[in-house]
Write an enzyme that holds these catalytic residues in place. Structure first.
Site, mmCIF file in Angstrom:
data_model
loop_
_atom_site.group_PDB
_atom_site.id
_atom_site.type_symbol
_atom_site.label_atom_id
_atom_site.label_comp_id
_atom_site.label_asym_id
_atom_site.label_seq_id
_atom_site.Cartn_x
_atom_site.Cartn_y
_atom_site.Cartn_z
ATOM 1 N N LYS A 15 7.538 32.077 -45.793
ATOM 2 C CA LYS A 15 8.289 32.669 -46.893
ATOM 3 C C LYS A 15 9.834 32.866 -46.591
ATOM 4 O O LYS A 15 10.736 32.383 -47.331
ATOM 5 C CB LYS A 15 7.950 33.623 -47.669
ATOM 6 C CG LYS A 15 6.561 33.814 -48.313
ATOM 7 C CD LYS A 15 6.062 34.996 -48.860
ATOM 8 C CE LYS A 15 4.993 35.041 -50.069
ATOM 9 N NZ LYS A 15 3.538 34.627 -49.239
ATOM 10 N N GLU A 33 11.748 42.426 -50.308
ATOM 11 C CA GLU A 33 12.690 41.978 -51.509
ATOM 12 C C GLU A 33 12.939 43.126 -52.540
ATOM 13 O O GLU A 33 12.022 43.991 -52.754
ATOM 14 C CB GLU A 33 12.004 40.475 -52.043
ATOM 15 C CG GLU A 33 12.049 39.488 -51.267
ATOM 16 C CD GLU A 33 11.217 38.216 -51.799
ATOM 17 O OE1 GLU A 33 11.640 37.044 -51.451
ATOM 18 O OE2 GLU A 33 10.722 38.666 -52.936
ATOM 19 N N HIS A 84 -0.877 41.848 -57.483
ATOM 20 C CA HIS A 84 -0.123 40.317 -57.254
ATOM 21 C C HIS A 84 -1.231 39.344 -57.275
ATOM 22 O O HIS A 84 -0.941 38.152 -56.684
ATOM 23 C CB HIS A 84 0.595 40.495 -55.969
ATOM 24 C CG HIS A 84 1.446 41.764 -55.784
ATOM 25 N ND1 HIS A 84 2.485 41.847 -56.656
ATOM 26 C CD2 HIS A 84 1.388 43.032 -55.252
ATOM 27 C CE1 HIS A 84 3.189 43.085 -56.566
ATOM 28 N NE2 HIS A 84 2.526 43.807 -55.790
ATOM 29 N N ARG A 112 0.197 23.012 -50.977
ATOM 30 C CA ARG A 112 -1.386 22.764 -51.444
ATOM 31 C C ARG A 112 -1.788 22.511 -52.754
ATOM 32 O O ARG A 112 -0.756 23.049 -53.715
ATOM 33 C CB ARG A 112 -2.408 23.795 -50.593
ATOM 34 C CG ARG A 112 -1.802 25.065 -51.226
ATOM 35 C CD ARG A 112 -2.885 26.275 -50.743
ATOM 36 N NE ARG A 112 -2.518 27.630 -51.065
ATOM 37 C CZ ARG A 112 -2.402 28.328 -52.297
ATOM 38 N NH1 ARG A 112 -2.970 27.567 -53.517
ATOM 39 N NH2 ARG A 112 -2.092 29.513 -52.624
#
Length: 658
Positions: free
Chosen positions: A116, A200, A235, A297
């Site tokens: 990420k 974040e 999430h 993917r």
């Protein structure tokens, strides 16, 4: 086209790949763990090879074993599905080194987008906006805590190599940061073999919108429009749909362009998904979306894109990997109707969505018009504690969003699963929720509406208990009949020889039960209409009860109004006399692995204090002290596999002894 393919995965995605590969004329080769020896995907494949014990780290994540089987079986290509090795660059490299085609992007693209932090840096360089945060390499807890303070709470801790909600924790205040960081790192290590995280800013009112892209080996890159995946819990996506509600042509074009440019920047080939977070406080706007990550993917939710574009994405993956050019342009990509997917999981919404394992005593999935079901299990199979708890994906298509949601709601109402508890009723309430129907939702919608969605512990259902009790009585009567006992006078009637005889008055007998693990004293009454069952303060209603009853060994599983109740005759020999009055007993809430222990024997603890962490299906569950006291004997060690209800330890009140 390739002549043979090895599927380096399991469950419903392995079944999905097998079907398409066989339709294309390929020989299909399955690899499986010892726990999956009798799994549906193993039965469907043309041949199957065992590669190790149940834990994924010893089987499905073993690159050497998968490559060895591919070489021995003569597989021309390997399809990794999603999860497991699908985003491991070293796996793609191993395939290339051994002359085996990898159904996915080149290793260089996986490396560029797989982490990420690196992906965000690449996106920023390409001019794509990213969420503010720390995406660097430093991992010291003190440093990350300081960065979280600078960013401003709430923040989101995310595994660098993560996906599927694993290793992701929202933190609302500084005092919660250290525990959340440690937990996120453990989950990241367990799921991806990499404990690194980034921090974040948490976007308020976030909508999770992603773009499906496809690229071939000839430089062609297109996007297949968007999917909205905002209905999430921890999430983890729960419901996905295409197109996104409220999407405008301008925003679709902007997001699509950003996704295509990101793919071009890394020389992408095959299927991929670029995920964005949009600030939804004022609807979807082209100037308020941020790059999150790229999944290199196929996605779990790819069927909704297939439904609205008419494309078979798995077949397209094979064709692109074989060197074929895309047969359509961006302008030719269809977007017709609406599609919604719900993930049917083996979990208990009433108990914090704890994973629920065990045998599927009954499984009935809908087969209606406009409904597609992707599943990797069938009745009689076991839901294992070692892997993802998904039972099926139920996908509904309609001419518009309302029709698609109506069909999905009906399909979920017709779904029957007996054995593990499921989220079927929860999903139905979710797709029926008025705010969701009106498009007023974001990624926090589920957490804000748990009570309205039925995800809270509810009182005992006396009607379900009565249905189970009467089913047990009838079962025992049938057994007695087979053993030679018959109704009085050989005539059908309310009196059975095994029940004894009484000349006058209404006969009543006690019937001690175990209902969902709790002992309940009920009573059977007998009259001219036959037996009835009574609980203290409640009596079974006259006439037929709307419930499905499934026999599961010595237990009756009663499914009523989307809820499962386990009813069995109480066995007095099963009482744990040693801890009969142990109100401080701490048990494993589900089958899993003990990954952390924060106490030792003799230590004083306060009610609510963390005692241990059990990991199941790659998610962590914290066990806390039920009362103030002292830790007694600890019955498990870190690394142990513990069964549901297994004793971990007990909190003793001062002065008590273990």
């Amino acid at each position: 086209m390739f002549e043979s393919v090895l599927i380096a995965n399991r469950g419903e995605i392995a079944c999905r790949i097998v079907r398409t590969a066989q339709a294309l004329g390929m020989r299909t080769i399955a690899v499986h763990s010892q726990a999956d020896a009798d799994a549906l995907f193993v039965q469907m494949a043309d041949e199957a090879w065992e590669i190790g014990p149940a834990p994924a780290a010893e089987s499905y994540l073993r690159i050497d074993k998968v490559i060895d089987v591919a070489l021995k079986s003569g597989a021309q290509c390997i399809h990794p599905g999603y999860g497991f090795l699908s985003e491991r660059a070293e796996f793609a490299e191993a395939c290339a080194e051994n002359g085996i085609a990898f159904i996915g992007p080149p290793a260089s693209a996986i490396k560029a987008m797989g982490l990420k932090d690196a992906a965000k840096a690449l996106a920023q360089k390409a001019g794509v906006p990213v969420v503010p945060g720390y995406h660097g390499s430093r991992q010291e807890p003190d440093f990350l805590r300081q960065k979280a303070y600078e960013i401003g709470y709430p923040v989101l801790i995310k595994a660098v190599a993560g996906g599927g909600g694993k290793g992701m924790k929202r933190v609302d205040k500084a005092t919660e940061f250290d525990d959340a960081l440690a937990s996120a790192m453990r989950e990241a290590q367990a799921s991806f073999g990499d404990p690194r995280v980034l921090v974040e800013k948490y976007v308020l009112s976030p909508r999770h919108v992603e773009i499906q892209i496809f690229a071939d080996q000839h430089g062609n890159v297109v996007h297949l429009n968007e999917r909205d995946c905002s209905l999430q819990r921890r999430h983890q996506k729960v419901v996905e749909e295409a197109p996104a509600p409220g999407m405008t042509p301008d925003m679709r074009a902007a997001m699509g362009k950003a996704a295509v440019e990101a793919a071009r920047a890394v020389g992408y080939v095959g299927a991929g998904t670029v995920e964005f977070i949009a600030d939804g406080r004022e609807g979807l706007r082209p100037d308020r979306f941020y790059f999150m990550e790229m999944n290199t993917r196929l996605q779990v939710e790819h069927p909704v894109t297939e439904a609205v574009t008419g494309l078979d994405l798995v077949a397209l993956q094979f064709r692109v990997a074989h060197g074929e050019a895309l047969s359509f342009t961006q302008e030719e990509v269809r977007l017709e109707g609406h599609a919604v997917e719900a993930r049917l999981y083996a979990e208990d919404p009433e108990k914090g969505f704890l994973p629920s394992t065990g045998r599927l005593w009954a499984l009935e999935l809908p087969e209606d018009f406009g409904i597609r079901v992707d599943s990797g299990v069938e009745a009689g199979d076991e839901v294992s504690p070692f892997y993802d708890p998904m039972i099926a994906k139920i996908i509904a298509r309609g001419a518009d969003r309302d029709e698609a949601l109506d069909r999905l709601s009906q399909a979920l109402g017709e779904t029957l699963v007996a054995g593990p508890r499921t989220n079927a009723a929860f999903l139905k309430k979710l797709v029926d929720a008025q705010a969701f129907r009106e498009g007023a939702f974001d990624t926090g919608f589920i957490d804000r509406n748990l009570e309205q969605l039925g995800a809270v512990e509810r009182p005992l259902d006396p009607i379900a208990v009565a249905a189970g009790a009467l089913a047990l009585v009838r079962r025992d009567h049938d057994r007695n009949a087979l053993a030679g006992s018959v109704a009085i006078g050989d005539l059908p009637g309310p009196w059975w020889a095994s029940d004894g005889f009484q000349l006058v008055g209404q006969r009543q007998t006690g019937l001690p039960l175990m209902v969902d693990g709790t002992r309940i004293e009920g009573a059977l009454t007998w009259d001219a209409e036959g037996p009835a069952f009574e609980l203290p303060g409640a009596k079974s209603p006259p006439g037929a009860v709307e419930a499905s009853v499934v026999e599961a060994g010595e237990t009756m599983l009663v499914l009523r109004e989307g809820r499962q109740t386990r009813v069995a005759i109480h066995d007095p020999t099963a009482v744990d006399l040693e801890h009969l009055d142990a109100g401080g007993l701490i048990k494993a809430p589900m089958h899993g692995k003990l990954v952390a222990l924060f106490v030792e024997t003799g230590q004083s603890v306060e009610k609510g204090q963390r005692v241990a962490v059990v990991e199941a299906m790659k998610m962590e569950h914290v066990l806390t002290a039920p009362l103030d006291g002292v830790i007694g004997e600890i019955a498990a060690a870190i690394g142990d596999q513990v069964g549901e209800g297994a004793r971990i330890t007990v909190v003793l009140e001062e002065g008590d002894t273990a």
